[in-house]
Write an enzyme that holds these catalytic residues in place. Sequence first.
Site, mmCIF file in Angstrom:
data_model
loop_
_atom_site.group_PDB
_atom_site.id
_atom_site.type_symbol
_atom_site.label_atom_id
_atom_site.label_comp_id
_atom_site.label_asym_id
_atom_site.label_seq_id
_atom_site.Cartn_x
_atom_site.Cartn_y
_atom_site.Cartn_z
ATOM 1 N N TRP A 199 0.864 -1.185 0.000
ATOM 2 C CA TRP A 199 0.000 0.000 0.000
ATOM 3 C C TRP A 199 0.903 1.240 0.000
ATOM 4 C CZ3 TRP A 199 -0.309 3.828 3.869
ATOM 5 C CH2 TRP A 199 -1.264 4.820 3.605
ATOM 6 N N ASP A 366 -15.398 12.725 -1.859
ATOM 7 C CA ASP A 366 -14.875 11.383 -1.548
ATOM 8 C C ASP A 366 -15.690 10.741 -0.431
ATOM 9 O OD1 ASP A 366 -12.627 9.290 -0.810
ATOM 10 O OD2 ASP A 366 -11.939 10.237 -2.653
ATOM 11 N N ASP A 367 -15.129 9.730 0.171
ATOM 12 C CA ASP A 367 -15.760 8.898 1.208
ATOM 13 C C ASP A 367 -16.379 9.754 2.328
ATOM 14 O OD1 ASP A 367 -16.374 6.845 2.868
ATOM 15 O OD2 ASP A 367 -14.337 6.080 3.092
ATOM 16 N N ARG A 443 -9.910 -2.962 7.416
ATOM 17 C CA ARG A 443 -10.478 -1.614 7.463
ATOM 18 C C ARG A 443 -11.917 -1.662 8.001
ATOM 19 N NH1 ARG A 443 -11.651 3.385 3.443
ATOM 20 N NH2 ARG A 443 -10.389 4.894 4.539
ATOM 21 N N LYS A 476 -15.715 7.797 -8.643
ATOM 22 C CA LYS A 476 -14.502 7.102 -8.194
ATOM 23 C C LYS A 476 -14.974 5.816 -7.519
ATOM 24 C CE LYS A 476 -10.615 7.751 -4.955
ATOM 25 N NZ LYS A 476 -10.052 8.735 -4.008
ATOM 26 N N ASP A 478 -14.068 2.739 -5.489
ATOM 27 C CA ASP A 478 -12.998 2.306 -4.584
ATOM 28 C C ASP A 478 -13.213 0.848 -4.161
ATOM 29 O OD1 ASP A 478 -10.789 2.509 -2.941
ATOM 30 O OD2 ASP A 478 -11.532 4.220 -1.795
ATOM 31 N N MET A 479 -12.193 0.230 -3.593
ATOM 32 C CA MET A 479 -12.273 -1.168 -3.109
ATOM 33 C C MET A 479 -11.133 -1.325 -2.120
ATOM 34 S SD MET A 479 -11.017 -4.471 -3.555
ATOM 35 C CE MET A 479 -11.596 -6.116 -3.806
ATOM 36 N N ASN A 480 -11.465 -1.399 -0.819
ATOM 37 C CA ASN A 480 -10.429 -1.204 0.190
ATOM 38 C C ASN A 480 -10.031 -2.409 1.016
ATOM 39 O OD1 ASN A 480 -9.445 1.589 0.153
ATOM 40 N ND2 ASN A 480 -11.611 2.072 0.321
ATOM 41 N N CYS A 526 -10.211 2.464 -8.445
ATOM 42 C CA CYS A 526 -9.303 2.733 -7.331
ATOM 43 C C CYS A 526 -9.405 1.527 -6.406
ATOM 44 C CB CYS A 526 -9.788 4.004 -6.617
ATOM 45 S SG CYS A 526 -9.045 4.303 -5.010
ATOM 46 N N ASP A 548 -2.319 5.740 -3.107
ATOM 47 C CA ASP A 548 -2.678 6.706 -2.067
ATOM 48 C C ASP A 548 -1.481 7.555 -1.677
ATOM 49 O OD1 ASP A 548 -5.328 6.243 -1.876
ATOM 50 O OD2 ASP A 548 -5.218 4.915 -0.137
HETATM 51 C C1 DGJ Z 1 -8.809 4.727 -0.446
HETATM 52 C C2 DGJ Z 1 -8.587 5.614 -1.622
HETATM 53 O O1 DGJ Z 1 -7.449 5.239 -2.321
HETATM 54 C C3 DGJ Z 1 -8.510 7.050 -1.156
HETATM 55 O O2 DGJ Z 1 -8.203 7.901 -2.231
HETATM 56 C C4 DGJ Z 1 -9.817 7.415 -0.518
HETATM 57 O O3 DGJ Z 1 -10.839 7.410 -1.483
HETATM 58 C C5 DGJ Z 1 -10.137 6.467 0.612
HETATM 59 N N1 DGJ Z 1 -10.033 5.092 0.205
HETATM 60 C C6 DGJ Z 1 -11.506 6.721 1.154
HETATM 61 O O4 DGJ Z 1 -11.885 5.812 2.104
#
Ligand code: DGJ
Length: 729
Positions: A199, A366-367, A443, A476, A478-480, A526, A548
């Site tokens: 990361w 964003d989030d 997360r 955007k 995302d997938m975290n 993302c 990030d």
């Molecule tokens: C991870 C993304 O890479 C960031 O840019 C941001 O959108 C966060 N997640 C938000 O939780």
Amino acid sequence: MGIKYYENERIFKLDGKDTTYLIAVVDDEKFVGHIYYGSKIEDFQIDHLLRLKEAPFVPTENNRDRLAFYDSFPWEYPTRGIGDFREDCLAIETKEGHWALKLTYQSHKISHGKQAPQGLPGVFGDEKNASVLELICEDAQTGFEVTLIYTIFEDSDAIIRSTKIFNKAKESVYLTKALSACIDMDNAEYDLITLHGSWARERHIQRRSVGYGSQGVFSVRGESGHQDHPFLCLAESDANQDHGAVYGMNLIYSGNFTAQVHQNQFESIRMTMGIHPDGFRYLLEPGEFFQTPEVVIVYSDEGIGKMSREFHDLYRNHLIRSSYKDKKRPILINNWEATYFNFDTDKLLAIAKEASSLGIEMLVMDDGWFGNRSSDNCALGDWDVNEEKIKGGLSYLVEEVNKLGMKFGIWFEPEMISPDSNLYRKHPDWAIAIPGKTPGLARNQLVLDFSRKEVVDYVYGKMETILKSANIEYVKWDMNRPLSDIGSAYLPSERQGELYHRYVLGVYELQERLIKQFPELLLENCSGGGARFDPGMLYYSPQIWCSDDTDAIERLSIQEGTAIVYPLSTIGAHVSDCPNHTVGRITPFETRGYVALAGTFGYELDVTKIPREDRELIPAQVEMYHKYNDLIRMGDYYRIASYRENHYFDCWQVVSKDKKEALLTYIQVLNLANSRSRIIKLKGLDPNQYYKVDGMEHILSGNALMCAGICMDKLWGDFRGSLISIQAV
Ligand code: DGJ
């Protein structure tokens, strides 16, 4: 150019722009062997390279009866269990518990025009440009039919391969390994180049020499991942950016992968790539088939640089579909690093107001705008606007932003569910988990079971409602977190081994629905930064958030590694505030701009709070973007120097296709005491064309600029940079 079959010799010749690929059907047994892939040749009768008459050891009367033949023959698609003991591509599990398959050629088809495989991302081309060869093979004993599919383009040196596996038997069979492609070749002292990271440190280049046995990279995270990348490059050990033979392989897929190089006892080298067999067990009922994702293979006889440019062109011309594919993207400002979760309508409008006055063109929220999301502990899945934060509602916010002359974009994390969410309270079985076992959080969240149609439908419905509620022009996605605790409450036990793949298909289906329903939408993928920066995602979105880590110096390595495969037009890159939020480094605002310019370009900071001197530089950066983005997006990329290798400076260049214009970016990472200006030899210019170079008195020929070079003045301090424009006169 195109594909030719020489019937008497039973040889297939596939000619790309500067390359030739030769396949032979080997007589009696009709095995399909790989003869050659390399620089273009006119001849095709070079099947001596198959070494059919040689007995590798212990000669006998009938070489073909011996395992030694299977274990040294250059197969186009090696199968498990018959005596080829190298990395294989295909294995099954029959009711009786057997796994071997022996493929022999049956027939073939040559056609023109190509579309992506059904339900998967893939390359496309029209009838004039794309030719497709299908080699239909079978295993006589099981009745399995395996079609090897090859695509070539008139304007490319890439070969795109995939495989379709049909169960033509009377019984159901499990597929336990189904890779997309294999290339066998003789060893010529190769190095292996891969991309690895973490990361905030994605796609750093690693180069090592190839040794005996297997070496490579893989992901079993359910996504391509921050750590390894579905890319392999074999380069002659003395190959560099401009010289030497280089083979690159990249998988058009966004889930688990394996990418291996295997050097065997006879020094031959095999490259294989495809879906990772761990956790893969796919039930094929009689009459069903499995389509593997496509692999792109590129050969360059002019070093790594040409390989990169071939990948870039292929992806720009034959993979990316968005209406933004050939268009300048709006300069965006994203509020993540500006506010994290702590924002409301007033804060966003304050940012937008200041940003629009400086020339920024889109605000991305964003989030944190939905449910009761005020930290990463909760609310994923509850895709309803939080009107305590977004006072006046989303349409009011978007209208106000539009009134400032700016577009509006929004963040989603569609594949996720928080245990603390209304969605989870209602549908706990929608999360991926093993019954009776508490799944591990990452997360603070779980992953939705996208193998279930109702789940995909639900998320689509929520997104569609939001996107239709206001003038939203960008998403955007995302997938975290990676996938773990693999279990689906929906799939029957015999199909649990399909979850990883069906999950990826669900993601693709949702993205496809989204871009079909909203064709003008600019989608940016993302994944916790750049954990899913792969060609699969590029089929749906023309750009991907690269990392990030927005620190300009760390970005040099990340963007260098990313650009070895992907065009600059796809690399999400923003100017952020300092000290940088990930590494604490302080770099000049100008340098942050130069680095972000080699990507999609945008901002990720609180423009109302940054130092005035930085803010005052934004209009000039905006102008710089408008001046150079066409060139950067569409031009040819040349890597000139890498700070990763020399420890002092980084340098790259983009040249327009007509060679009338070029832009050199030079970043002096560390100043070297008592040193002189550096001579930089330009690349890719027309040797016979005369050019005016920024800051130089004389007009010089491309030849002189490439052979003799230009002097880059020493800059005072660390982390400094300059842009040099080169114009034909
Ligand atoms: C991870 C993304 O890479 C960031 O840019 C941001 O959108 C966060 N997640 C938000 O939780």
